[in-house]
Design an enzyme around this catalytic site. Structure first.
Site, mmCIF file in Angstrom:
data_model
loop_
_atom_site.group_PDB
_atom_site.id
_atom_site.type_symbol
_atom_site.label_atom_id
_atom_site.label_comp_id
_atom_site.label_asym_id
_atom_site.label_seq_id
_atom_site.Cartn_x
_atom_site.Cartn_y
_atom_site.Cartn_z
ATOM 1 N N SER A 148 0.833 -1.203 0.000
ATOM 2 C CA SER A 148 0.000 0.000 0.000
ATOM 3 C C SER A 148 0.873 1.262 0.000
ATOM 4 O O SER A 148 1.679 1.438 -0.908
ATOM 5 C CB SER A 148 -0.953 -0.041 1.197
ATOM 6 O OG SER A 148 -2.005 0.876 1.024
ATOM 7 N N ASP A 278 -9.632 -6.244 -4.125
ATOM 8 C CA ASP A 278 -9.169 -5.037 -3.426
ATOM 9 C C ASP A 278 -10.156 -3.886 -3.665
ATOM 10 O O ASP A 278 -10.389 -3.493 -4.799
ATOM 11 C CB ASP A 278 -7.774 -4.659 -3.939
ATOM 12 C CG ASP A 278 -7.073 -3.616 -3.071
ATOM 13 O OD1 ASP A 278 -7.775 -2.818 -2.428
ATOM 14 O OD2 ASP A 278 -5.836 -3.611 -3.040
ATOM 15 N N HIS A 306 -7.544 -5.844 0.069
ATOM 16 C CA HIS A 306 -6.368 -4.974 0.124
ATOM 17 C C HIS A 306 -5.352 -5.438 1.166
ATOM 18 O O HIS A 306 -4.149 -5.255 0.988
ATOM 19 C CB HIS A 306 -6.820 -3.540 0.436
ATOM 20 C CG HIS A 306 -5.723 -2.536 0.393
ATOM 21 N ND1 HIS A 306 -5.036 -2.222 -0.768
ATOM 22 C CD2 HIS A 306 -5.161 -1.769 1.371
ATOM 23 C CE1 HIS A 306 -4.120 -1.303 -0.508
ATOM 24 N NE2 HIS A 306 -4.164 -1.016 0.780
#
Length: 337
Positions: A148, A278, A306
C-alpha cells in the site's frame, strides 16, 4: 480427610481463578494493553528483536531477525497507519535463514514523529534511505518489500536508489493511475468535493467505523470481538490527527501518483502481488505496472482484498520466497555460463 481434599481443590481452583479473572478484567477494561502483549508474544515466538537506530536526531524503531549472509537481506515497509508488527503473520512462514528487517515508517509507532517532517512520498523515501544507511543495510543490495503506502515508497526508493536494490516486491501499492476506480477512491472524491477531511474511511474513531474500515480493507470477514475492536480504536485515536496530516500529504498532487511517475526508472527484478477483490486500490493497477516493468512477475490472489499480508500471510510468504529462489537460481546459472 474429605474436607482436606475439598480444601485442596478450592485452593487449586482459586490459584487458577486469580489469573483467569485478571485476564478477563484486562480484556474488558484494557483491551489495548492485551493487543500490545499479543504482539510482544509473537515477536518473541518468531525471534523478531526490537531495535533502534539513529540518523542525527531522528530515531528509527524496527524489528530484525537473523544477520546479513549470502542471500540478500529483506527490508519490509508497512502501509498507512500500520506498524512493523503487521508483517508478523507473513514472517511466520518465511525461511529462518533470511535476514529480515521490518521498520516503523516515519511518524509511526516507535519511529520519530516531527512537526517539521515532510510526509510526502519523497520525504518518506528520504527517511527510509537514512534508515538504510544508519544500519548499514546498503553495504550490499537488498530485497525491498512494500504494501500500500509502503509499496509506493518502496517503488520510488527502487527508482531513486537502483544500486541498493537486488529485487522488489510490491503488494497492492499506492501511487498509481488506476484504470478502474476503487470503492475507496470513489468515496475519497466525494469527500474532496465536500471539503470534509474528518470522515476519511481509513481513519476510524469509533468501534463501528473500525469495523467498516476492516470490511473495506479485507475480503475475508474476520470475526473480531467488540472488545478487540475497542482496543484497536483506543490504540489509534491518540494518533488520528497525525494520520490525517499524513493522509492529506499522500493524496496531495506531489505524492498521489509518485509510483506512476517513477516506475519506468525501476531497474530491479520486480514481483507484484495483488488481491483481486481489493476495494481500496483496484487490482487494475497490476496491469499498469506490468506494462511498464519489463519481465515483472504478477500474482493475483483470488478471494483476497487490500490487506493481502493479513488475509493471505502463508501464500504471500511462499510467493516471495519462490520469487527470491528463482532469482538466485538465475544468478547461479549466469555464473556457470
Amino acid at each position: 480427610m474429605d474436607i482436606d481434599v475439598l480444601n485442596m481443590f478450592l485452593v487449586a481452583g482459586g490459584t487458577l481463578l486469580v489469573p483467569l479473572l485478571a485476564f478477563m478484567t484486562s480484556f474488558l477494561l484494557w483491551p489495548a494493553a492485551l493487543i500490545r502483549i499479543y504482539y510482544w508474544y509473537w515477536r518473541r515466538a518468531l525471534g523478531m528483536q526490537v531495535k533502534y537506530s539513529s540518523y542525527g536526531n531522528y530515531k528509527f524503531c524496527y524489528t530484525a531477525r537473523g544477520k546479513p549472509g549470502n542471500k540478500p537481506s529483506v527490508l519490509m515497509l508497512h502501509g498507512f497507519s500500520a506498524h512493523k508488527d503487521m508483517w508478523l503473520g507473513m514472517v511466520k512462514f518465511l525461511p529462518k535463514n533470511l535476514h529480515l528487517v521490518c521498520v516503523d515508517m516515519p511518524g509511526h509507532e516507535g519511529t520519530s514523529r516531527s512537526a517539521l517532517d515532510y510526509y510526502s512520498i519523497c520525504g518518506q523515501v528520504k527517511r527510509i534511505h537514512q534508515f538504510v544507511e544508519s544500519i548499514g543495510l546498503n553495504k550490499k543490495p537488498f530485497h525491498l518489500v512494500g504494501t500500500s503506502m509502503g509499496g509506493n515508497v518502496a517503488g520510488v526508493y527502487a527508482a531513486q536508489h537502483p544500486t541498493h536494490i537486488s529485487s522488489l516486491t510490491l503488494i497492492c501499492p499506492a501511487g498509481l493511475m488506476y484504470p478502474i476506480e476503487s470503492k475507496f477512491l470513489k468515496q475519497l472524491k466525494v469527500l474532496e468535493k465536500s471539503g470534509d477531511n474528518q470522515r476519511i474511511p481509513l481513519i476510524p474513531s469509533t468501534a463501528g467505523e473500525m469495523e467498516d474500515m476492516l470490511r473495506l480493507c479485507s475480503f475475508v470477514r474476520f470475526k473480531i470481538p467488540q472488545q478487540v475492536l475497542q482496543g484497536l480504536i483506543d490504540e489509534r485515536i491518540p494518533h488520528n490527527e497525525f494520520y490525517r496530516k499524513l493522509f492529506l500529504a499522500l493524496v496531495d498532487e506531489k505524492s498521489r501518483h509518485s509510483l506512476h511517475e517513477n516506475m519506468n526508472k525501476i531497474m530491479a527484478p520486480t514481483q507484484i502481488i495483488w488481491g483481486k477483490q481489493d476495494q481500496v486500490l483496484d487490482v487494475s493497477g497490476a496491469e499498469v505496472l506490468a506494462g511498464s516493468l519489463r519481465g515483472c512477475q504478477v500474482e493475483i490472489l483470488e478471494n483476497c482484498g487490500h490487506s493481502v499480508v493479513m488475509e493471505r500471510p502463508r501464500k504471500s510468504a511462499k510467493l516471495m520466497t519462490d520469487f527470491l529462489s528463482s532469482l538466485q537460481s538465475t544468478d547461479n546459472h549466469k555464473k556457470h555460463d
